[in-house]
Design a protein around this motif. Structure first.
Motif, PDB file in Angstrom:
ATOM      1  N   LEU A   1      -3.615   1.963   8.530  1.00  0.00           N
ATOM      2  CA  LEU A   1      -3.056   2.989   9.431  1.00  0.00           C
ATOM      3  C   LEU A   1      -1.531   2.947   9.429  1.00  0.00           C
ATOM      4  O   LEU A   1      -0.873   3.986   9.472  1.00  0.00           O
ATOM      5  N   GLN A   2      -0.974   1.734   9.379  1.00  0.00           N
ATOM      6  CA  GLN A   2       0.481   1.640   9.404  1.00  0.00           C
ATOM      7  C   GLN A   2       1.084   2.139   8.091  1.00  0.00           C
ATOM      8  O   GLN A   2       2.129   2.798   8.095  1.00  0.00           O
ATOM      9  N   ALA A   3       0.398   1.853   6.978  1.00  0.00           N
ATOM     10  CA  ALA A   3       0.901   2.328   5.685  1.00  0.00           C
ATOM     11  C   ALA A   3       0.876   3.862   5.633  1.00  0.00           C
ATOM     12  O   ALA A   3       1.857   4.500   5.237  1.00  0.00           O
TER      13      ALA A   3
ATOM     14  N   ILE B   1       0.848  -1.216   0.000  1.00  0.00           N
ATOM     15  CA  ILE B   1       0.000   0.000   0.000  1.00  0.00           C
ATOM     16  C   ILE B   1       0.878   1.259   0.000  1.00  0.00           C
ATOM     17  O   ILE B   1       0.649   2.205  -0.752  1.00  0.00           O
ATOM     18  N   LYS B   2       1.931   1.238   0.843  1.00  0.00           N
ATOM     19  CA  LYS B   2       2.846   2.395   0.915  1.00  0.00           C
ATOM     20  C   LYS B   2       3.517   2.625  -0.433  1.00  0.00           C
ATOM     21  O   LYS B   2       3.683   3.760  -0.881  1.00  0.00           O
ATOM     22  N   PHE B   3       3.876   1.531  -1.090  1.00  0.00           N
ATOM     23  CA  PHE B   3       4.506   1.626  -2.413  1.00  0.00           C
ATOM     24  C   PHE B   3       3.532   2.276  -3.396  1.00  0.00           C
ATOM     25  O   PHE B   3       3.912   3.163  -4.166  1.00  0.00           O
TER      26      PHE B   3
ATOM     27  N   LEU C   1       7.991   2.183  26.669  1.00  0.00           N
ATOM     28  CA  LEU C   1       9.270   1.492  26.442  1.00  0.00           C
ATOM     29  C   LEU C   1       9.840   1.830  25.052  1.00  0.00           C
ATOM     30  O   LEU C   1      11.048   1.958  24.879  1.00  0.00           O
ATOM     31  N   TYR C   2       8.936   2.028  24.096  1.00  0.00           N
ATOM     32  CA  TYR C   2       9.369   2.297  22.727  1.00  0.00           C
ATOM     33  C   TYR C   2      10.040   3.667  22.608  1.00  0.00           C
ATOM     34  O   TYR C   2      10.731   3.943  21.634  1.00  0.00           O
ATOM     35  N   GLN C   3       9.834   4.509  23.639  1.00  0.00           N
ATOM     36  CA  GLN C   3      10.471   5.838  23.599  1.00  0.00           C
ATOM     37  C   GLN C   3      11.994   5.741  23.663  1.00  0.00           C
ATOM     38  O   GLN C   3      12.697   6.721  23.413  1.00  0.00           O
TER      39      GLN C   3
ATOM     40  N   TYR D   1      19.611   6.341   9.013  1.00  0.00           N
ATOM     41  CA  TYR D   1      20.274   5.953   7.765  1.00  0.00           C
ATOM     42  C   TYR D   1      19.460   6.431   6.557  1.00  0.00           C
ATOM     43  O   TYR D   1      20.006   6.932   5.576  1.00  0.00           O
ATOM     44  N   PHE D   2      18.125   6.287   6.658  1.00  0.00           N
ATOM     45  CA  PHE D   2      17.258   6.778   5.576  1.00  0.00           C
ATOM     46  C   PHE D   2      17.435   8.287   5.414  1.00  0.00           C
ATOM     47  O   PHE D   2      17.551   8.807   4.308  1.00  0.00           O
ATOM     48  N   GLU D   3      17.457   8.986   6.559  1.00  0.00           N
ATOM     49  CA  GLU D   3      17.611  10.453   6.519  1.00  0.00           C
ATOM     50  C   GLU D   3      18.949  10.846   5.888  1.00  0.00           C
ATOM     51  O   GLU D   3      19.023  11.796   5.108  1.00  0.00           O
TER      52      GLU D   3
ATOM     53  N   GLY E   1       0.915   5.838   8.164  1.00  0.00           N
ATOM     54  CA  GLY E   1       1.921   6.314   9.135  1.00  0.00           C
ATOM     55  C   GLY E   1       3.313   6.327   8.536  1.00  0.00           C
ATOM     56  O   GLY E   1       4.087   7.256   8.766  1.00  0.00           O
ATOM     57  N   GLY E   2       3.639   5.304   7.741  1.00  0.00           N
ATOM     58  CA  GLY E   2       4.955   5.255   7.105  1.00  0.00           C
ATOM     59  C   GLY E   2       5.146   6.426   6.158  1.00  0.00           C
ATOM     60  O   GLY E   2       6.219   7.044   6.129  1.00  0.00           O
ATOM     61  N   VAL E   3       4.099   6.738   5.409  1.00  0.00           N
ATOM     62  CA  VAL E   3       4.184   7.851   4.451  1.00  0.00           C
ATOM     63  C   VAL E   3       4.363   9.176   5.214  1.00  0.00           C
ATOM     64  O   VAL E   3       5.231   9.994   4.873  1.00  0.00           O
ATOM     65  N   ILE E   4       3.586   9.347   6.294  1.00  0.00           N
ATOM     66  CA  ILE E   4       3.721  10.605   7.073  1.00  0.00           C
ATOM     67  C   ILE E   4       5.118  10.668   7.705  1.00  0.00           C
ATOM     68  O   ILE E   4       5.751  11.724   7.719  1.00  0.00           O
ATOM     69  N   ALA E   5       5.595   9.524   8.203  1.00  0.00           N
ATOM     70  CA  ALA E   5       6.936   9.509   8.827  1.00  0.00           C
ATOM     71  C   ALA E   5       7.978   9.989   7.821  1.00  0.00           C
ATOM     72  O   ALA E   5       8.865  10.785   8.163  1.00  0.00           O
ATOM     73  N   SER E   6       7.864   9.535   6.562  1.00  0.00           N
ATOM     74  CA  SER E   6       8.871   9.944   5.572  1.00  0.00           C
ATOM     75  C   SER E   6       8.783  11.446   5.291  1.00  0.00           C
ATOM     76  O   SER E   6       9.804  12.105   5.077  1.00  0.00           O
TER      77      SER E   6
ATOM     78  N   VAL F   1      12.636  14.992  15.631  1.00  0.00           N
ATOM     79  CA  VAL F   1      11.335  15.666  15.715  1.00  0.00           C
ATOM     80  C   VAL F   1      10.201  14.641  15.559  1.00  0.00           C
ATOM     81  O   VAL F   1       9.196  14.688  16.262  1.00  0.00           O
ATOM     82  N   LYS F   2      10.398  13.699  14.647  1.00  0.00           N
ATOM     83  CA  LYS F   2       9.384  12.643  14.451  1.00  0.00           C
ATOM     84  C   LYS F   2       9.112  11.911  15.765  1.00  0.00           C
ATOM     85  O   LYS F   2       7.972  11.614  16.109  1.00  0.00           O
ATOM     86  N   ASN F   3      10.186  11.654  16.517  1.00  0.00           N
ATOM     87  CA  ASN F   3      10.011  10.906  17.765  1.00  0.00           C
ATOM     88  C   ASN F   3       9.247  11.695  18.827  1.00  0.00           C
ATOM     89  O   ASN F   3       8.587  11.106  19.673  1.00  0.00           O
ATOM     90  N   PHE F   4       9.321  13.040  18.796  1.00  0.00           N
ATOM     91  CA  PHE F   4       8.524  13.822  19.768  1.00  0.00           C
ATOM     92  C   PHE F   4       7.051  13.582  19.523  1.00  0.00           C
ATOM     93  O   PHE F   4       6.273  13.399  20.450  1.00  0.00           O
TER      94      PHE F   4
HETATM   95  O1  C5P Z   1       8.708   3.675  15.058  1.00  0.00           O
HETATM   96  P1  C5P Z   1       9.244   4.508  13.969  1.00  0.00           P
HETATM   97  O2  C5P Z   1       8.884   5.945  14.100  1.00  0.00           O
HETATM   98  O3  C5P Z   1      10.693   4.282  13.694  1.00  0.00           O
HETATM   99  O4  C5P Z   1       8.455   3.958  12.693  1.00  0.00           O
HETATM  100  C1  C5P Z   1       8.629   4.530  11.460  1.00  0.00           C
HETATM  101  C2  C5P Z   1       7.708   3.817  10.490  1.00  0.00           C
HETATM  102  O5  C5P Z   1       7.712   4.537   9.293  1.00  0.00           O
HETATM  103  C3  C5P Z   1       8.139   2.389  10.161  1.00  0.00           C
HETATM  104  O6  C5P Z   1       6.986   1.572  10.128  1.00  0.00           O
HETATM  105  C4  C5P Z   1       8.729   2.494   8.764  1.00  0.00           C
HETATM  106  O7  C5P Z   1       8.495   1.334   8.020  1.00  0.00           O
HETATM  107  C5  C5P Z   1       7.980   3.676   8.208  1.00  0.00           C
HETATM  108  N1  C5P Z   1       8.741   4.446   7.232  1.00  0.00           N
HETATM  109  C6  C5P Z   1       8.367   4.393   5.907  1.00  0.00           C
HETATM  110  N2  C5P Z   1       9.032   5.104   4.958  1.00  0.00           N
HETATM  111  C7  C5P Z   1      10.086   5.863   5.310  1.00  0.00           C
HETATM  112  C8  C5P Z   1      10.502   5.938   6.651  1.00  0.00           C
HETATM  113  C9  C5P Z   1       9.796   5.222   7.598  1.00  0.00           C
HETATM  114  O8  C5P Z   1       7.413   3.702   5.589  1.00  0.00           O
HETATM  115  N3  C5P Z   1      10.706   6.534   4.370  1.00  0.00           N
END
Ligand code: C5P
Length: 392
Positions: free
Chosen positions: A314-316, A57-59, A128-130, A253-255, A318-323, A333-336
């Motif tokens: 939701l996880q897909a 889905i993220k792809f 704990l994940y913090q 590493y991604f960053e 979330g991954g897009v928003i995280a990127s 900042v993402k971790n805050f």
């Molecule tokens: O817990 P954390 O904040 O590290 O989770 C980040 C999530 O964002 C992971 O599920 C990861 O697969 C996803 N992600 C992503 N694409 C990125 C960076 C992170 O899907 N470019």
């Protein structure tokens, strides 16, 4: 600087951060529920299939945005083949292979997250994940040469103490486990069987690490789930600690590749590159290696229902928003944003899963929240709008 300075076409920083906070809280709660609710068929869903589908889905989301962005740079009469060729070349040329490493780590993290959330209540998991704040900080210093001032190092020490306090068993939890142990006795024949507890051990006590359950055993509105698997605290704790470490490394590493590579690819092309390797890793590492035998026996979509689909979508998202947050701000900042979701998870867990509040838990969580607040102090200072100057 702040939302006002957002580049044209980019999402204001605070919108993506707020969305990430709520997405994260909702994801952990619904993921936990999907792991403890009675399965719709004979078998609970296979987590590796969920990880694979969320990667697909993220792809698809990243490909759609990449096509849209590329189409803006081309003349309207350009044939679609040229458009696809441009994206194909972007994905499969240059240093895209470097994303294989974070892809494998993210896949491991995503698989472990299901194990951790299935074996811990959502609030313990969140706190704990913090620890990923600590691992992200250490990797940011090592890989990105970031400088952390004294305030941030102090907050990291407070964070570590807070997380340690939360992971300690408390008096309240002992009472809770005694109570839940009695509940466990009621349903014990099935649980023993599921855990491989031998019949000749029938009259003996189950091992302590297998008998610990969270209050979520009582389920929503007090309905008990007789088929709920026993929550194994040590498995949950180990999974969340490894996931936190892996998260720190993969994110930084991604960053590094996104911001420091001379190839200057957009985040969408980088997501596609990450996605190719993540889909391969989730298929071979998860679907074939981890759950292959079970999937062959029960089928790929065994145990799927709307809760599982909500978790995946939701996880897909979330991954897009995280990127986007990593692109527009950084991993720290993402971790805050995800740190603040502890509060949301806490209130919903007390209400929905009868989460027991103990003194140790409150002290530990307060320390973690204080650390998150202290850690973000320099960032908050920077993003505060500059005072208006009135011309004299
Ligand atoms: O817990 P954390 O904040 O590290 O989770 C980040 C999530 O964002 C992971 O599920 C990861 O697969 C996803 N992600 C992503 N694409 C990125 C960076 C992170 O899907 N470019």
């Amino acid at each position: 600087r702040g939302a006002a300075a957002a580049k044209p076409g980019s999402i204001p920083k605070h919108i993506s951060l707020i969305t990430l906070t709520f997405q994260n809280s909702a994801l952990i709660l619904i993921m936990h529920y999907s792991r403890i609710m009675p399965p719709s068929g004979d078998h609970r869903y296979f987590t590796s299939t969920a990880v694979l589908i969320h990667e697909v889905i993220k792809f698809a989301i990243s490909l759609t945005v990449a096509i849209y962005e590329a189409s803006k740079t081309l003349a309207p009469s350009t044939p679609a083949t040229v458009l696809f060729e441009q994206i194909y070349n972007g994905v499969f040329s240059g240093d895209g292979w470097k994303l294989a490493l974070p892809a494998v780590f993210y896949t491991l993290q995503n698989l472990l997250q299901y194990v951790a959330v299935g074996n811990l209540d959502p609030v313990h998991f969140q706190v704990l994940y913090q620890l990923k704040i600590l691992t992200t900080a250490v990797f940011s210093v090592c890989l990105l040469n970031r400088y952390l001032g004294v305030t941030r190092w102090v907050s990291l020490i407070i964070l570590t103490i807070g997380v340690s306090v939360v992971s300690l068993p408390s008096a309240g939890e002992s009472i809770e486990s005694i109570f839940l142990h009695n509940v466990a006795d009621h349903f014990f024949p099935r649980s023993q069987h599921e855990l491989g507890f031998q019949p000749d051990m029938e009259n003996s006590e189950p091992p302590a690490h297998l008998s610990r359950r969270s209050a979520s055993y009582e389920g929503i509105d007090g309905d008990r789930f007789p088929s709920e698997p026993i929550m194994n605290y040590s498995v949950g704790l180990t999974s969340v600690l490894i996931a936190a470490t892996v998260s720190g490394f993969a994110g930084v590493y991604f960053e590094k590749i996104l911001k420091e590579s001379p190839c200057h690819n957009s985040v969408w092309i980088r997501n596609l590159q990450l996605g190719v390797y993540s889909i391969i890793a989730a298929f071979f590492g998860g679907v074939v290696w981890q759950d292959g035998a079970g999937i062959l026996e029960h089928g790929f979509f065994e145990g799927y229902n709307w809760v599982v689909w909500c978790t995946i979508v939701l996880q897909a998202v979330g991954g897009v928003i995280a990127s986007i947050v990593i692109r527009d701000a950084d991993n720290i900042v993402k971790n805050f944003a995800t740190g603040i979701s502890i509060v949301v998870s806490f209130f919903v867990s007390v209400w929905l899963f009868n989460f027991p509040v103990t003194t140790t838990f409150l002290i530990g969580t307060s320390l973690v929240l204080a650390a998150v607040w202290l850690y973000s102090a320099p960032e908050r200072g920077r993003s505060r709008p500059a005072p208006l100057r009135i011309a004299s």
